[in-house]
Each structure stands twice: as C-alpha cells, then as structure tokens.
Design a protein around this motif. Structure first.
Motif, PDB file in Angstrom:
ATOM      1  N   GLN A 193      32.823  62.621  63.898  1.00  0.00           N
ATOM      2  CA  GLN A 193      31.884  62.091  62.914  1.00  0.00           C
ATOM      3  C   GLN A 193      31.509  63.237  61.988  1.00  0.00           C
ATOM      4  O   GLN A 193      31.037  64.281  62.454  1.00  0.00           O
ATOM      5  CB  GLN A 193      30.634  61.524  63.575  1.00  0.00           C
ATOM      6  CG  GLN A 193      30.882  60.218  64.277  1.00  0.00           C
ATOM      7  CD  GLN A 193      29.611  59.628  64.844  1.00  0.00           C
ATOM      8  OE1 GLN A 193      28.590  60.297  64.970  1.00  0.00           O
ATOM      9  NE2 GLN A 193      29.667  58.362  65.203  1.00  0.00           N
ATOM     10  N   VAL A 194      31.761  63.051  60.728  1.00  0.00           N
ATOM     11  CA  VAL A 194      31.473  64.042  59.695  1.00  0.00           C
ATOM     12  C   VAL A 194      32.019  65.415  60.104  1.00  0.00           C
ATOM     13  O   VAL A 194      31.288  66.393  60.216  1.00  0.00           O
ATOM     14  CB  VAL A 194      29.956  64.102  59.382  1.00  0.00           C
ATOM     15  CG1 VAL A 194      29.709  64.931  58.131  1.00  0.00           C
ATOM     16  CG2 VAL A 194      29.381  62.725  59.215  1.00  0.00           C
ATOM     17  N   LYS A 195      33.317  65.461  60.375  1.00  0.00           N
ATOM     18  CA  LYS A 195      34.053  66.690  60.691  1.00  0.00           C
ATOM     19  C   LYS A 195      33.611  67.381  61.977  1.00  0.00           C
ATOM     20  O   LYS A 195      33.876  68.554  62.183  1.00  0.00           O
ATOM     21  CB  LYS A 195      33.972  67.685  59.532  1.00  0.00           C
ATOM     22  CG  LYS A 195      34.601  67.200  58.254  1.00  0.00           C
ATOM     23  CD  LYS A 195      34.557  68.270  57.206  1.00  0.00           C
ATOM     24  CE  LYS A 195      35.200  67.787  55.922  1.00  0.00           C
ATOM     25  NZ  LYS A 195      35.216  68.837  54.911  1.00  0.00           N
ATOM     26  N   LYS A 196      32.941  66.664  62.879  1.00  0.00           N
ATOM     27  CA  LYS A 196      32.488  67.258  64.124  1.00  0.00           C
ATOM     28  C   LYS A 196      32.884  66.363  65.291  1.00  0.00           C
ATOM     29  O   LYS A 196      32.660  65.153  65.266  1.00  0.00           O
ATOM     30  CB  LYS A 196      30.967  67.437  64.096  1.00  0.00           C
ATOM     31  CG  LYS A 196      30.438  68.170  65.287  1.00  0.00           C
ATOM     32  CD  LYS A 196      28.994  68.537  65.109  1.00  0.00           C
ATOM     33  CE  LYS A 196      28.554  69.370  66.293  1.00  0.00           C
ATOM     34  NZ  LYS A 196      27.246  69.948  66.097  1.00  0.00           N
ATOM     35  N   LEU A 197      33.501  66.972  66.316  1.00  0.00           N
ATOM     36  CA  LEU A 197      33.871  66.230  67.515  1.00  0.00           C
ATOM     37  C   LEU A 197      32.603  65.876  68.279  1.00  0.00           C
ATOM     38  O   LEU A 197      31.828  66.761  68.658  1.00  0.00           O
ATOM     39  CB  LEU A 197      34.805  67.067  68.392  1.00  0.00           C
ATOM     40  CG  LEU A 197      35.331  66.392  69.654  1.00  0.00           C
ATOM     41  CD1 LEU A 197      36.207  65.188  69.296  1.00  0.00           C
ATOM     42  CD2 LEU A 197      36.118  67.386  70.502  1.00  0.00           C
TER      43      LEU A 197
END
Length: 68
Positions: free
Chosen positions: A46-50
C-alpha cells in the motif's frame, strides 16, 4: 522498483528486503537474510510499502497419500 500497491509475489531482491524488514519489525531475529529463499512469499503493498505477507506452504501429506 517498489510496488505502488496490490498483491504481488515477493521474489525480487527489493521484495526480499521489504519482507525481511516487515517480519523483523514485529518479530526481531525471527527472519534471517536468506529465509525468504525457503518458500514462495506473497505480500500486499500500500503506497509503496509492504504491509502484509504470507507464505505458500508445501503439503507433503498430499504427496505421501498419492504415492501409496
């Protein structure tokens, strides 16, 4: 390249670093550098974060039952 969002197989080196960091955030020392090489891991970005990970388990029972 970090994933923007969605469900992905964690197989690149960047994915493996993200997986290592996520697991060790909640269970320090549980995951080692090469632990991700022991199976197929999947995650949600989500938004470049695992933000979530799971692992596909191998069932040896199915193999044993089919061989008999």
């Amino acid at each position: 390249m970090e994933e923007e969002s969605g469900f992905v197989e964690l197989k690149t080196e960047i994915h493996k670093v993200d997986l290592f960091n996520l697991v060790n955030l909640f269970q320090p020392g549980y995951f080692k550098d090469k632990t991700s090489d022991l199976g197929n891991y999947y995650g949600i970005y989500q938004v470049k974060k695992l933000v979530f990970q799971t692992r596909k388990e191998i069932s040896f029972w199915n193999f044993i039952i089919k061989e008999k």
